[in-house]
Design a protein around this motif. Structure first.
Motif, mmCIF file in Angstrom:
data_model
loop_
_atom_site.group_PDB
_atom_site.id
_atom_site.type_symbol
_atom_site.label_atom_id
_atom_site.label_comp_id
_atom_site.label_asym_id
_atom_site.label_seq_id
_atom_site.Cartn_x
_atom_site.Cartn_y
_atom_site.Cartn_z
ATOM 1 N N THR A 14 109.140 58.177 39.330
ATOM 2 C CA THR A 14 109.924 57.827 38.118
ATOM 3 C C THR A 14 110.958 56.832 38.328
ATOM 4 O O THR A 14 110.892 55.831 37.646
ATOM 5 C CB THR A 14 110.240 59.086 37.263
ATOM 6 N N VAL A 15 111.603 57.126 39.574
ATOM 7 C CA VAL A 15 112.789 56.245 39.649
ATOM 8 C C VAL A 15 112.270 54.862 40.080
ATOM 9 O O VAL A 15 112.772 53.873 39.534
ATOM 10 C CB VAL A 15 113.768 56.756 40.668
ATOM 11 N N TRP A 16 111.324 54.703 40.978
ATOM 12 C CA TRP A 16 110.828 53.375 41.232
ATOM 13 C C TRP A 16 110.161 52.599 40.143
ATOM 14 O O TRP A 16 110.253 51.442 40.067
ATOM 15 C CB TRP A 16 110.047 53.398 42.628
ATOM 16 N N ALA A 17 109.445 53.604 39.199
ATOM 17 C CA ALA A 17 108.800 52.850 37.998
ATOM 18 C C ALA A 17 109.946 52.234 37.026
ATOM 19 O O ALA A 17 109.790 51.072 36.717
ATOM 20 C CB ALA A 17 108.178 53.772 37.314
ATOM 21 N N ALA A 18 110.996 52.976 36.811
ATOM 22 C CA ALA A 18 111.968 52.443 36.132
ATOM 23 C C ALA A 18 112.794 51.153 37.028
ATOM 24 O O ALA A 18 113.109 50.243 36.316
ATOM 25 C CB ALA A 18 113.206 53.509 35.794
ATOM 26 N N ALA A 19 113.008 51.484 38.196
ATOM 27 C CA ALA A 19 113.652 50.362 38.883
ATOM 28 C C ALA A 19 112.641 48.986 38.850
ATOM 29 O O ALA A 19 113.262 48.004 38.763
ATOM 30 C CB ALA A 19 114.047 50.537 40.380
ATOM 31 N N LEU A 20 111.505 49.241 38.980
ATOM 32 C CA LEU A 20 110.538 48.025 38.921
ATOM 33 C C LEU A 20 110.847 47.264 37.582
ATOM 34 O O LEU A 20 110.743 46.206 37.591
ATOM 35 C CB LEU A 20 109.171 48.538 39.063
ATOM 36 N N GLU A 21 111.025 48.042 36.324
ATOM 37 C CA GLU A 21 111.028 47.508 35.014
ATOM 38 C C GLU A 21 112.413 46.744 35.066
ATOM 39 O O GLU A 21 112.329 45.786 34.653
ATOM 40 C CB GLU A 21 110.697 48.443 34.197
ATOM 41 N N ALA A 22 113.406 47.245 35.647
ATOM 42 C CA ALA A 22 114.785 46.838 35.554
ATOM 43 C C ALA A 22 114.944 45.722 36.625
ATOM 44 O O ALA A 22 115.997 44.839 36.269
ATOM 45 C CB ALA A 22 115.954 47.972 35.903
ATOM 46 N N SER A 23 114.149 45.557 37.554
ATOM 47 C CA SER A 23 114.183 44.482 38.601
ATOM 48 C C SER A 23 113.720 42.995 37.653
ATOM 49 O O SER A 23 113.923 42.072 38.386
ATOM 50 C CB SER A 23 113.162 44.725 39.883
ATOM 51 N N ARG A 24 113.230 43.064 36.716
ATOM 52 C CA ARG A 24 112.449 41.864 35.935
ATOM 53 C C ARG A 24 111.692 41.073 37.081
ATOM 54 O O ARG A 24 112.226 39.812 37.357
ATOM 55 C CB ARG A 24 113.731 41.153 35.567
ATOM 56 N N SER A 25 110.487 41.408 37.351
ATOM 57 C CA SER A 25 109.731 40.795 38.166
ATOM 58 C C SER A 25 110.401 40.452 39.565
ATOM 59 O O SER A 25 110.387 39.452 40.254
ATOM 60 C CB SER A 25 109.179 39.572 37.741
ATOM 61 N N THR A 32 115.718 46.057 42.726
ATOM 62 C CA THR A 32 114.682 45.652 43.514
ATOM 63 C C THR A 32 114.842 46.688 44.815
ATOM 64 O O THR A 32 113.712 47.205 45.189
ATOM 65 C CB THR A 32 114.557 44.179 43.836
ATOM 66 N N VAL A 33 115.777 46.716 45.238
ATOM 67 C CA VAL A 33 116.357 47.535 46.489
ATOM 68 C C VAL A 33 116.046 49.016 46.118
ATOM 69 O O VAL A 33 115.380 49.470 46.792
ATOM 70 C CB VAL A 33 117.733 46.962 46.939
ATOM 71 N N LEU A 34 116.545 49.500 44.928
ATOM 72 C CA LEU A 34 116.156 50.658 44.547
ATOM 73 C C LEU A 34 114.648 50.978 44.575
ATOM 74 O O LEU A 34 114.317 52.058 45.037
ATOM 75 C CB LEU A 34 117.128 50.951 43.291
ATOM 76 N N PHE A 35 114.017 50.163 44.130
ATOM 77 C CA PHE A 35 112.414 50.111 44.024
ATOM 78 C C PHE A 35 111.856 50.464 45.102
ATOM 79 O O PHE A 35 111.126 51.297 45.174
ATOM 80 C CB PHE A 35 111.769 48.820 43.118
ATOM 81 N N VAL A 36 112.243 49.457 46.196
ATOM 82 C CA VAL A 36 111.787 49.686 47.697
ATOM 83 C C VAL A 36 112.054 51.133 48.111
ATOM 84 O O VAL A 36 111.077 51.615 48.787
ATOM 85 C CB VAL A 36 112.142 48.304 48.373
#
Length: 104
Positions: A14-25, A32-36
């Motif tokens: 869930t965290v990486w999905a939310a971070a992916l959206e917040a990274s704006r591509s 982006t770092v949180l996503f990874v």
């Protein structure tokens, strides 16, 4: 221990999905770092849990937690519509995940 790690890994999905959206591509560095980081930890936890849990059960629980968590996050934090149908569907996902755990 495997179940605990699997649940934490599902939350990290869930965290990486939310971070992916917040990274704006991937144009914003912090999300982006949180996503990874969340992605690597989530996948690592899933891999660990699958050492002792069946693949079908472990993967379904992991995806279910992540999908339901992302949907709830979208409704709560991003203003996505909250409808009776969405709540029923999320309830069914949670019931399925709980059922897989109880029947393991």
């Amino acid at each position: 221990m495997a179940w605990f790690v699997l649940i934490v890994s599902g939350v990290l999905e869930t965290v990486w999905a939310a971070a992916l959206e917040a990274s704006r591509s991937f144009s914003r560095p912090r999300p982006t770092v949180l996503f990874v980081v969340a992605l690597v930890l989530s996948m690592g936890g899933l891999a660990y849990a699958l050492r002792s849990l069946p693949l079908g059960t472990g993967y379904a629980v992991w995806v279910g937690i992540g999908a339901a968590g992302a949907a709830v996050y979208g409704m709560v934090a991003l203003g996505e519509p909250v409808t009776a149908a969405r709540i029923v569907c999320l309830t069914l996902i949670v019931a399925g995940v709980a059922g897989l755990k109880l029947l393991h």
